[in-house]
Design an enzyme around this catalytic site. Sequence first.
Site, PDB file in Angstrom:
ATOM      1  N   SER A  49       0.858  -1.186   0.000  1.00 55.31           N
ATOM      2  CA  SER A  49       0.000   0.000   0.000  1.00 55.31           C
ATOM      3  C   SER A  49       0.886   1.225   0.000  1.00 55.31           C
ATOM      4  CB  SER A  49      -0.892   0.017   1.244  1.00 55.31           C
ATOM      5  OG  SER A  49      -1.487   1.297   1.437  1.00 55.31           O
ATOM      6  N   TYR A  78      -0.952  -1.174  10.469  1.00 51.25           N
ATOM      7  CA  TYR A  78      -1.164  -1.476   9.045  1.00 51.25           C
ATOM      8  C   TYR A  78      -0.035  -0.887   8.208  1.00 51.25           C
ATOM      9  CZ  TYR A  78      -3.573  -1.598   4.496  1.00 51.25           C
ATOM     10  OH  TYR A  78      -3.911  -1.817   3.173  1.00 51.25           O
TER      11      TYR A  78
END
Length: 258
Positions: free
Chosen positions: A140, A156
Amino acid sequence: MHSLSGHNIVIMGGTTGLGLSAAKKLVAAGAQVVVTSRSQANVDAALAELGPNARGFAADAATPEAAERAIGMVDHLHALYHVAGGSGRSKGDGPLHELTDEGLRYTLDLNLNSVIYSNRAAVRQFLKQGSGGVILNMASVLGYSPSAQFFASHAYAAAKAGIIGFSKSIAAYYAPQNIRVNVIAPALVETPMSQRAVSNDAIMNFVKTKQPLDGGRVGQPEDCDAAALLLLSPDSQFITGQVLAVDGGWTVSEGQMG
């Protein structure tokens, strides 16, 4: 683009969102795919869409056995695409001072440990076959291009940054065995995971200028398909250890907050 006829590709998390969209593209290019999901209902629905060149089963990608079983379903493994992952917000991920122990463990298991398990299983199979192979991991932009106000999920971010470092490290080590490892790093894409963001007007106003390409919008799963097809195919036979951002301009745009 090379045909993928006869290629066996395992997709961890290939039943919804980015994984399902890529699975459709790969099957259309001639590949046979194995897809996994934690939900049997998602597996059944995906297989109905993908047709006879797909198989799958329900399993937790955060366990070592899931990838081992998936890889064991093919006679010869050509490629692994690891898409499985997700938000740990509901378990306690968030800003560091609010991050719970459970949130940390859950988020790292789901997003980083699962990648290590699947990549280990794939590398072992490639070495056994003596034929080389391809690994593509999903990271990401939040792993290296944070958004403090709207996307402060620090476990995350750590997991996605870890995927990038891990992928580069194994790409370097296994290049002599012709095992290629690359990473796709999307920005905000509309998937089941992103519903919190896409239903928030303030975030959507921010995304309009943070992801300004194509009129300023949230990405769609199919926006990543061409990148996945390239990096999983023989056309990328001289590419390894790279991170390809499919981000609508996220990493080169400031994003205006109203």
